[in-house]
Design a protein around this motif. Structure first.
Motif, PDB file in Angstrom:
ATOM      1  N   LYS A   1       0.820  -1.206   0.000  1.00 27.93           N
ATOM      2  CA  LYS A   1       0.000   0.000   0.000  1.00 27.93           C
ATOM      3  C   LYS A   1       0.857   1.262   0.000  1.00 27.93           C
ATOM      4  O   LYS A   1       0.485   2.275  -0.610  1.00 27.93           O
ATOM      5  CB  LYS A   1      -0.942  -0.006   1.202  1.00 27.93           C
ATOM      6  CG  LYS A   1      -2.070  -1.039   1.077  1.00 27.93           C
ATOM      7  CD  LYS A   1      -3.020  -0.986   2.252  1.00 27.93           C
ATOM      8  CE  LYS A   1      -4.183  -1.959   2.049  1.00 27.93           C
ATOM      9  NZ  LYS A   1      -5.120  -1.953   3.194  1.00 27.93           N
ATOM     10  N   SER A   2       2.030   1.188   0.632  1.00 26.56           N
ATOM     11  CA  SER A   2       2.916   2.361   0.629  1.00 26.56           C
ATOM     12  C   SER A   2       3.444   2.644  -0.772  1.00 26.56           C
ATOM     13  O   SER A   2       3.826   3.780  -1.075  1.00 26.56           O
ATOM     14  CB  SER A   2       4.083   2.143   1.600  1.00 26.56           C
ATOM     15  OG  SER A   2       4.983   1.160   1.109  1.00 26.56           O
ATOM     16  N   CYS A   3       3.462   1.604  -1.623  1.00 25.82           N
ATOM     17  CA  CYS A   3       3.872   1.779  -3.022  1.00 25.82           C
ATOM     18  C   CYS A   3       2.672   2.075  -3.921  1.00 25.82           C
ATOM     19  O   CYS A   3       2.798   2.070  -5.154  1.00 25.82           O
ATOM     20  CB  CYS A   3       4.596   0.529  -3.516  1.00 25.82           C
ATOM     21  SG  CYS A   3       6.151   0.224  -2.679  1.00 25.82           S
ATOM     22  N   LYS A   4       1.523   2.303  -3.296  1.00 25.48           N
ATOM     23  CA  LYS A   4       0.280   2.619  -4.005  1.00 25.48           C
ATOM     24  C   LYS A   4      -0.125   1.526  -4.983  1.00 25.48           C
ATOM     25  O   LYS A   4      -0.604   1.783  -6.090  1.00 25.48           O
ATOM     26  CB  LYS A   4       0.405   3.967  -4.719  1.00 25.48           C
ATOM     27  CG  LYS A   4       0.652   5.129  -3.756  1.00 25.48           C
ATOM     28  CD  LYS A   4       0.702   6.468  -4.470  1.00 25.48           C
ATOM     29  CE  LYS A   4       0.920   7.593  -3.461  1.00 25.48           C
ATOM     30  NZ  LYS A   4       1.008   8.935  -4.104  1.00 25.48           N
ATOM     31  N   LEU A   5       0.084   0.277  -4.531  1.00 24.97           N
ATOM     32  CA  LEU A   5      -0.347  -0.874  -5.316  1.00 24.97           C
ATOM     33  C   LEU A   5      -1.673  -1.376  -4.759  1.00 24.97           C
ATOM     34  O   LEU A   5      -1.827  -1.535  -3.545  1.00 24.97           O
ATOM     35  CB  LEU A   5       0.700  -1.990  -5.245  1.00 24.97           C
ATOM     36  CG  LEU A   5       2.028  -1.695  -5.938  1.00 24.97           C
ATOM     37  CD1 LEU A   5       3.062  -2.756  -5.581  1.00 24.97           C
ATOM     38  CD2 LEU A   5       1.837  -1.623  -7.451  1.00 24.97           C
ATOM     39  N   LYS A   6      -2.608  -1.611  -5.653  1.00 23.49           N
ATOM     40  CA  LYS A   6      -3.923  -2.111  -5.232  1.00 23.49           C
ATOM     41  C   LYS A   6      -3.778  -3.533  -4.714  1.00 23.49           C
ATOM     42  O   LYS A   6      -3.272  -4.414  -5.402  1.00 23.49           O
ATOM     43  CB  LYS A   6      -4.901  -2.079  -6.409  1.00 23.49           C
ATOM     44  CG  LYS A   6      -6.329  -2.474  -6.034  1.00 23.49           C
ATOM     45  CD  LYS A   6      -7.255  -2.361  -7.213  1.00 23.49           C
ATOM     46  CE  LYS A   6      -8.680  -2.765  -6.808  1.00 23.49           C
ATOM     47  NZ  LYS A   6      -9.612  -2.679  -7.971  1.00 23.49           N
ATOM     48  N   THR A   7      -4.202  -3.750  -3.469  1.00 24.61           N
ATOM     49  CA  THR A   7      -3.951  -5.002  -2.801  1.00 24.61           C
ATOM     50  C   THR A   7      -5.242  -5.612  -2.277  1.00 24.61           C
ATOM     51  O   THR A   7      -6.091  -4.896  -1.720  1.00 24.61           O
ATOM     52  CB  THR A   7      -2.985  -4.797  -1.625  1.00 24.61           C
ATOM     53  OG1 THR A   7      -1.782  -4.199  -2.097  1.00 24.61           O
ATOM     54  CG2 THR A   7      -2.653  -6.120  -0.945  1.00 24.61           C
ATOM     55  N   GLU A   8      -5.384  -6.923  -2.461  1.00 23.84           N
ATOM     56  CA  GLU A   8      -6.526  -7.645  -1.920  1.00 23.84           C
ATOM     57  C   GLU A   8      -6.028  -8.890  -1.208  1.00 23.84           C
ATOM     58  O   GLU A   8      -5.290  -9.680  -1.798  1.00 23.84           O
ATOM     59  CB  GLU A   8      -7.519  -8.028  -3.023  1.00 23.84           C
ATOM     60  CG  GLU A   8      -8.766  -8.712  -2.505  1.00 23.84           C
ATOM     61  CD  GLU A   8      -9.796  -8.970  -3.577  1.00 23.84           C
ATOM     62  OE1 GLU A   8     -10.622  -9.902  -3.392  1.00 23.84           O
ATOM     63  OE2 GLU A   8      -9.779  -8.271  -4.601  1.00 23.84           O
ATOM     64  N   VAL A   9      -6.403  -9.045   0.053  1.00 22.21           N
ATOM     65  CA  VAL A   9      -5.970 -10.185   0.842  1.00 22.21           C
ATOM     66  C   VAL A   9      -7.052 -11.271   0.752  1.00 22.21           C
ATOM     67  O   VAL A   9      -8.225 -11.002   1.007  1.00 22.21           O
ATOM     68  CB  VAL A   9      -5.728  -9.800   2.320  1.00 22.21           C
ATOM     69  CG1 VAL A   9      -5.316 -11.036   3.128  1.00 22.21           C
ATOM     70  CG2 VAL A   9      -4.652  -8.715   2.398  1.00 22.21           C
ATOM     71  N   LEU A  10      -6.635 -12.475   0.371  1.00 15.67           N
ATOM     72  CA  LEU A  10      -7.550 -13.610   0.260  1.00 15.67           C
ATOM     73  C   LEU A  10      -7.410 -14.450   1.515  1.00 15.67           C
ATOM     74  O   LEU A  10      -6.494 -15.252   1.646  1.00 15.67           O
ATOM     75  CB  LEU A  10      -7.207 -14.437  -0.987  1.00 15.67           C
ATOM     76  CG  LEU A  10      -7.226 -13.672  -2.319  1.00 15.67           C
ATOM     77  CD1 LEU A  10      -6.745 -14.578  -3.441  1.00 15.67           C
ATOM     78  CD2 LEU A  10      -8.611 -13.132  -2.621  1.00 15.67           C
ATOM     79  N   GLN A  11      -8.332 -14.235   2.459  1.00  8.91           N
ATOM     80  CA  GLN A  11      -8.276 -14.936   3.729  1.00  8.91           C
ATOM     81  C   GLN A  11      -8.937 -16.302   3.598  1.00  8.91           C
ATOM     82  O   GLN A  11      -9.903 -16.474   2.863  1.00  8.91           O
ATOM     83  CB  GLN A  11      -9.017 -14.131   4.808  1.00  8.91           C
ATOM     84  CG  GLN A  11      -8.424 -12.765   5.080  1.00  8.91           C
ATOM     85  CD  GLN A  11      -7.310 -12.808   6.102  1.00  8.91           C
ATOM     86  OE1 GLN A  11      -6.778 -13.863   6.402  1.00  8.91           O
ATOM     87  NE2 GLN A  11      -6.950 -11.657   6.640  1.00  8.91           N
ATOM     88  N   SER A  12      -8.391 -17.275   4.325  1.00  7.78           N
ATOM     89  CA  SER A  12      -9.000 -18.598   4.314  1.00  7.78           C
ATOM     90  C   SER A  12     -10.280 -18.601   5.137  1.00  7.78           C
ATOM     91  O   SER A  12     -11.115 -19.472   4.956  1.00  7.78           O
ATOM     92  CB  SER A  12      -8.027 -19.658   4.858  1.00  7.78           C
ATOM     93  OG  SER A  12      -7.653 -19.361   6.175  1.00  7.78           O
TER      94      SER A  12
END
Length: 225
Positions: A214-225
């Motif tokens: 996120k600090s690199c302004k990359l769109k991130t999505e966490v796939l939780q189990s």
């Protein structure tokens, strides 16, 4: 539930260098039981308490990342030769090849594992885990996307662009800063702009990695189990 686990891990045995895991859907819940290599647990001993007789089980091979061979050049009779280029094949028990876009993904399981699987009372089919990652990414709506799968001793990364496989590899430096370095190099090498970064959280989110992305302004999505 994590969409990857929901679609691909319904009743499955995941076999990795650092142990094995069982997965089973119970309604909307995913039951997971993990056995580190240090536990000396045996699949043949543990599986009957987790699966039912007659269950069709998916075997998810995560011992190594497949070798990619362009489909138009792939010769099934040479699968072991492809593996010989990178691995010691003296203890191989089974060689497999999945389709991953324009490539055949060639990989193996050792003989002790295939012998164990043959003794289980379940019909099964084998798929490389990174092949499943590719399928998930290719079906996403993102023009460019990466799936990052951190494990205790390695991190697998798969990237697609416009649905086509761009990258598939494994790294053995697993600190979040190392993973960010790999990701940034992949984005630069393949000119992937505004990608979605999916982080597969087997055992909880790697918050430091999420913060770095996120600090690199990359769109991130966490796939939780």
């Amino acid at each position: 539930m994590n969409p990857i686990f929901k679609k691909y891990y319904g009743k499955s045995i995941r076999i990795a260098p650092d142990g094995f895991s069982f997965f089973r859907h119970s309604g909307e819940r995913l039951d997971v039981k993990t056995f580190p290599a240090s536990s000396n647990a045996l699949i043949t001993t543990e599986a009957p308490g987790f699966f039912q007789p007659g269950d069709h089980v998916s075997v998810i091979a995560a011992r190594h990342v497949p070798i990619l061979v362009p489909s138009e050049l792939h010769d099934p009779d040479k699968n072991r030769e492809y593996l010989d280029l990178q691995f010691d094949t003296s203890s191989i028990g089974g060689v497999f090849a999945d389709t991953a876009g324009d490539y055949k993904a060639v990989y193996s399981l050792p003989k002790n594992v295939t012998d164990t699987l043959s003794r289980l009372p379940y019909p099964y089919e084998v798929t490389a885990e990174t092949t499943l990652f590719y399928r998930f990414l290719s079906e996403s709506n993102a023009e460019s996307a990466l799936l990052v799968a951190p494990n205790p001793t390695f991190t697998d990364i798969v990237a697609v662009h416009k649905g086509a496989l761009a990258f598939m590899n494994r790294f053995h430096l697993t600190e979040p800063a190392d993973t960010l370095y790999y990701i940034c190099n992949i984005l630069t090498q393949f000119n992937l702009r505004q990608p979605v970064i999916f982080q597969l959280a087997y055992a909880g989110e790697n918050r430091k990695l999420t913060q770095l992305l996120k600090s690199c302004k990359l769109k991130t999505e966490v796939l939780q189990s």
